[in-house]
Design a protein around this motif. Structure first.
Motif, PDB file in Angstrom:
ATOM      1  N   SER A   1       2.050  -1.962  -9.012  1.00 30.94           N
ATOM      2  CA  SER A   1       2.842  -1.520  -7.860  1.00 30.94           C
ATOM      3  C   SER A   1       3.829  -2.610  -7.460  1.00 30.94           C
ATOM      4  CB  SER A   1       1.920  -1.234  -6.675  1.00 30.94           C
ATOM      5  OG  SER A   1       1.052  -0.179  -6.985  1.00 30.94           O
TER       6      SER A   1
ATOM      7  N   SER B   1       2.642   1.136  -1.480  1.00 28.50           N
ATOM      8  CA  SER B   1       2.035   2.045  -2.461  1.00 28.50           C
ATOM      9  C   SER B   1       0.821   2.742  -1.845  1.00 28.50           C
ATOM     10  CB  SER B   1       1.584   1.229  -3.672  1.00 28.50           C
ATOM     11  OG  SER B   1       0.668   1.958  -4.444  1.00 28.50           O
ATOM     12  N   GLN B   2       0.586   3.954  -2.315  1.00 27.43           N
ATOM     13  CA  GLN B   2      -0.569   4.706  -1.815  1.00 27.43           C
ATOM     14  C   GLN B   2      -1.812   4.459  -2.691  1.00 27.43           C
ATOM     15  OE1 GLN B   2       1.187   5.451   1.020  1.00 27.43           O
ATOM     16  NE2 GLN B   2       0.406   7.520   1.107  1.00 27.43           N
ATOM     17  N   ARG B   3      -1.657   3.589  -3.664  1.00 28.97           N
ATOM     18  CA  ARG B   3      -2.746   3.376  -4.626  1.00 28.97           C
ATOM     19  C   ARG B   3      -3.890   2.519  -4.077  1.00 28.97           C
ATOM     20  NH1 ARG B   3       0.465   1.105  -9.760  1.00 28.97           N
ATOM     21  NH2 ARG B   3       0.920   3.037 -10.862  1.00 28.97           N
ATOM     22  N   ALA B   4      -5.029   2.632  -4.716  1.00 30.18           N
ATOM     23  CA  ALA B   4      -6.142   1.734  -4.395  1.00 30.18           C
ATOM     24  C   ALA B   4      -6.288   0.713  -5.523  1.00 30.18           C
ATOM     25  CB  ALA B   4      -7.413   2.522  -4.194  1.00 30.18           C
ATOM     26  N   CYS B   5      -7.495   0.147  -5.670  1.00 28.33           N
ATOM     27  CA  CYS B   5      -7.647  -0.962  -6.615  1.00 28.33           C
ATOM     28  C   CYS B   5      -8.612  -0.617  -7.746  1.00 28.33           C
ATOM     29  CB  CYS B   5      -8.154  -2.197  -5.867  1.00 28.33           C
ATOM     30  SG  CYS B   5      -9.723  -1.900  -5.024  1.00 28.33           S
TER      31      CYS B   5
END
Lengths: 462, 462
Positions: free
Chosen positions: A35, A41-45
């Protein structure tokens, strides 16, 4: 190559290649990259990816080796249902403090495992590594091995340090843990020269399949299990919805792997084909067309006229049951424009198809972790002018939904308030849903949810 | 019962009752005008915290991340953080940016004070202020993170100012509705004030078009700068350690008189608040507010016998736990179990005298988790739980009804609208508590009486 002309001059330069418009450019959207910092960002890990895949294993102890937040934010994160143990719904943590960061957390991890074994007598413990564990270099492998030998149970480390990639890397870490779990006991693997090799003697059961990538959210795996039972196909084990230690151990016995969530499970399927000689096929039980096709695909695989006949009977009967309901919703939803922003490519693809079935036009589609080949399919399915984007952020979602005149967004928890603030309808397609979206019944539920939000009287007032 | 692991001295955390420091650090920034936050760490931290907050407040929560990857972790994350800051400035044009660290950034030794100072030097045209805060996830809970961040903001923003007539009101993590109620009381009393932080509009915003990426509202930076010249500070942080106290910082640095009092929930605590206001401003408590007090008293009398049957477990952040415990005590509800995941020396000391008077075996536990809270609740025959959503398992597993209070509330709507401060808010809270006890009683008493007096006596042997 001309990327989409962004009307907003404030758009982040490095993001442009991750956004495209169907028909406007030949080049495919860029994906599978880290990202952009500060892009929201809407992402997680990585840890999140591993946790969501393994969490539905019902009788395992899921132990997070790290500071408390990681365990706190993922406690019972999925609406996965169980027919047996409820253990998976707990969130265990070594609760690392500053002292553990400085002096290392191995000792505490060992003690925590002692306490858990004494209290719960588990057969299986997953130990997830988090960011700081990766940095301070705790030897998870060694601690797990030592403790596993001490108690003669399985303790499997999951290499899921948050920063070593994105959610997809977490899926892979989870699959590696699963592969370790289903491998036969070490002595059976030893060849004459002492090296490990493929196990020779796995008894295959015919007409028995593993169902990969269904997490039994709101009973979805059970619905599919029933369909398959009706046509004479038995599900051996589901990865990982409502699975447990004993059922997972039997995974190598299946004669076929079917994959629903491709993003999380294709890697596992490929490995199982390599090691256990189990072929795999991609299926999808989201939406009517996919459900029909998937049942047929499975029936055809076994090459048994009786199964194929039963499959047709089931399809005909189910279609008849839901036909009039769906027609009603379809009528109500005429002219609706939808936007999709979900976690994986598989989900985006099936949603594109489902909206097509409902006669709803999709004007924007994006994912957090879609892969190249998935974006290819998305691009094929999308209509001209549809905005396709990878790892989008609230600003982009807002901009394109507004520009394209979307009436509806499908997404997760974080996207919901944004849609509502923009005056748009919203569908929760998240981990924690309370009604099934799989199979024929799921297709109706989906239509019903779209209707309930798009046609709500509330929009008259905003 | 066999006792396996000594409850209070175990190493494993089973089902966390708290979250981590950076989570607490986000909230203060959300209560300052034109503010954005970036977390220096891997992508998951910001995503998880955004998700939690979005569910509680039902508002979009934009929080950036420096999205540290493997390279950034090994070679230092300075570049990522600077890129992140640049992108946030470009897209959001904030007036203030909070930079919070995470476990990862702290463990690899990132000096955010230095990096942000360099960033400011490199961008001489930068109009946004930057406030860095070291909030390692393993350094404490969200409670400490919140106050540490408030203090850090004051350290960075306040400047010596001429004396003025305003009173500083420093609020802990209470609901936006609570902040609004405190503002209303101040308005009714015609007292000039600076609420810090004020997220009453930003995290409970009205529906409006067009959508604003950074919502209106929040304490103005100009007001924060001048908190150093206020008439006095009222801080609702009776449980906060001195070293984290923002009010104490103002007192020590600028000589501002500090009244560190409990959250004004409950009759006595609200009395303290109003008397403090009255003594600082020299103004009488107005008739309307006295009437509200009278109504609360009327409510307390109406419900006192029902509440006498209440045995409560109260858990959450120390400040909230203290306020609720006091409110329970003055209404005849026995706080059998008082628990917090945070480490605090003040809670036990403050409650001890009140509890000793009761002589009823009350347990106060700190740095605890829900496995302990659950077993203590069962041991003490608790029939009412008061706290955030993670206590829902007390209902699911032990049938203890839960009155949702505090943060996070993610399984019900309206966390942002829960009103519990002032005489009016206390009345509403008390009704919620009493009615929960009544509902539980009415639901159970037919079965309970039947079992107790009929089944036992008349059905034996039949």
């Amino acid at each position: 190559m001309e990327q989409l002309a962004l009307k907003d001059p404030k758009v982040i330069e490095e993001r442009k290649e991750f956004i495209s418009t169907k028909g406007a450019q030949k080049q495919q959207v860029k994906c599978d990259e880290d990202s952009v910092a500060g892009s929201i960002s809407q992402r997680a890990c990585v840890f999140c990816g591993a946790r969501v895949v393994l969490n539905p294993i019902t009788d395992a102890i899921h132990l997070v080796h790290g500071p408390i937040g990681c365990a706190s934010y993922t406690w019972d994160i999925r609406g996965s249902l169980t027919s047996g143990s409820n253990h998976y719904r707990n969130s265990f943590s070594t609760d690392m403090k500053e002292k553990d960061v400085i002096f290392g957390g191995e000792k505490k991890l060992a003690i925590v495992i002692d306490e858990l074994v004494e209290k719960y007598k588990p057969k299986l413990i997953f130990v997830y590594s988090t960011c700081i564990v990766g940095v301070i270099g705790d030897d998870l492998e060694a601690v797990c091995k030592k403790q596993a030998q001490k108690y003669n149970i399985e303790i499997i480390p999951v290499q899921s340090s948050g920063f070593i990639g994105n959610k997809s890397a977490g899926y892979r870490a989870a699959c590696d843990a699963l592969l370790r779990l289903i491998a036969p006991a070490p002595q059976e693997q030893l060849t004459n020269n002492g090296e490990t090799s493929q196990p020779k003697e796995v008894k295959k059961k015919s007409k028995t399949i593993n169902y990969l990538g269904d997490f039994n959210l709101a009973a979805e795996a059970w619905i599919i299990k029933n369909y398959l039972k009706e046509i004479g196909v038995e599900i051996n084990v589901t990865f990982t919805g409502d699975s447990d230690y004993v059922s997972l151990k039997k995974a190598p016995e299946a004669s076929l792997n079917i994959i629903q969530c491709a993003g999380s499970m294709t890697y596992l399927a490929k490995k199982m084909e390599e090691i256990y000689d189990i072929p795999f096929i991609h299926i999808s039980f989201l939406g009517i067309e996919d459900t029909k096709e998937s049942i047929r695909k499975i029936a055809r695989f076994f090459n048994d006229p009786e199964i194929e006949q039963k499959a047709e009977q089931l399809i005909a009967r189910e279609l008849k049951t839901i036909e009039s309901q769906l027609d009603w919703y379809k009528q109500k939803l005429q002219g609706t424009k939808a936007a999709i922003y979900v976690g994986g490519g598989f989900k985006a693809i099936s949603l594109l198809k489902q909206f097509k079935e409902l006669g709803v036009e999709v004007v924007m589609v994006g994912t957090q972790t879609g892969r190249k080949e998935e974006y290819q399919t998305i691009s094929e399915l999308a209509t001209e002018g549809t905005v396709i984007l990878d790892d989008a952020n609230p600003t982009e979602l807002e901009q394109f939904m507004t520009e394209k005149g979307a009436d509806l967004l499908v997404g997760g928890v974080k996207e919901r308030p944004l849609a509502y603030k923009l005056g748009l309808a919203f569908i929760d397609h998240n981990h924690d849903r309370k009604h099934p979206l799989s199979g024929f019944v799921g297709a109706v539920n989906f239509a019903k949810e779209v209707y309930s939000t798009v046609c709500s009287p509330v929009w008259k007032y905003v | 019962m066999k006792k396996t692991v000594t409850q209070h001295h175990k190493n494993v955390n089973e089902n966390p009752c708290n979250m981590c420091m950076p989570m607490g650090g986000i909230l203060p920034f959300k209560g300052i005008e034109g503010s954005m936050v970036i977390m220096h760490g891997s992508q998951g931290c910001s995503t998880y915290m955004r998700r939690h907050m979005a569910e509680h407040y039902n508002e979009p929560i934009d929080v950036g991340s420096s999205s540290l990857n493997e390279k950034g972790t090994v070679y230092g994350g300075e570049k990522n953080l600077k890129t992140g800051l640049q992108n946030i400035i470009k897209v959001y044009q904030p007036k203030l940016i909070g930079v919070l660290t995470t476990c990862l950034a702290e463990t690899i030794g990132e000096d955010v004070e230095r990096i942000t100072a360099d960033f400011k030097k490199e961008h001489s045209d930068l109009s946004a202020k930057i406030v860095p805060c070291a909030t390692p996830g393993y350094g404490g809970t969200q409670f400490e993170g919140y106050f540490l961040t408030l203090k850090q903001i004051l350290k960075h923003l306040t400047k010596p100012s001429e004396s003025h007539d305003k009173i500083n009101i420093i609020v802990p993590n209470i609901s936006p509705a609570d902040i609004r109620e405190i503002k209303r009381i101040l308005q009714v009393m015609e007292i000039a004030h600076t609420i810090f932080p004020d997220y009453s509009d930003t995290l409970d915003r009205p529906y409006e078009r067009p959508y604003k990426k950074i919502p209106d509202g929040g304490t103005t930076i100009a007001d924060i700068v001048k908190m150093s010249g206020a008439k006095a500070t009222i801080q609702f942080a009776a449980m906060v350690d001195d070293e984290l106290s923002p009010g104490l910082f103002l007192k020590e640095k600028y000589g501002i008189e500090l009244h560190n009092i409990p959250i004004p929930t409950g009759l006595e605590s609200t009395d303290i608040f109003l008397h403090t206001l009255s003594s600082i401003s020299g103004k009488e408590i107005p008739q309307t507010i006295q009437q509200e007090r009278g109504r609360l008293l009327d409510c307390m009398i109406d419900s006192h016998k029902y509440n006498a049957e209440g045995n409560a477990v109260i858990y959450g952040e120390p400040e909230q736990v203290y306020a609720i415990t006091k409110a329970c005590l003055e209404n005849g509800i026995i706080p059998k179990v008082v628990a917090t995941g945070s480490k605090t020396t003040k809670l036990k000391a403050a409650l001890q005298p009140m509890i000793e008077q009761l002589d009823m075996g009350i347990e106060i536990v700190q740095e605890t988790d829900f496995s302990v809270i659950r077993s203590l609740s069962v041991k003490h025959h608790v029939n009412l739980a008061i706290g955030h959503s993670d206590g829902r398992y007390l209902t699911e597993q032990e049938g203890i009804p839960l009155v949702r209070h505090g943060f996070p509330i993610h399984d019900r709507v309206g966390g942002q609208r829960l009103l519990s401060v002032g005489y009016t808010g206390t009345t509403m809270l008390l009704d919620r508590l009493t009615n929960t006890l009544l509902e539980n009683k009415y639901n159970q008493y037919r079965t309970k009486m039947y079992k107790e007096y009929y089944e036992k006596n008349f059905l034996i042997g039949s």
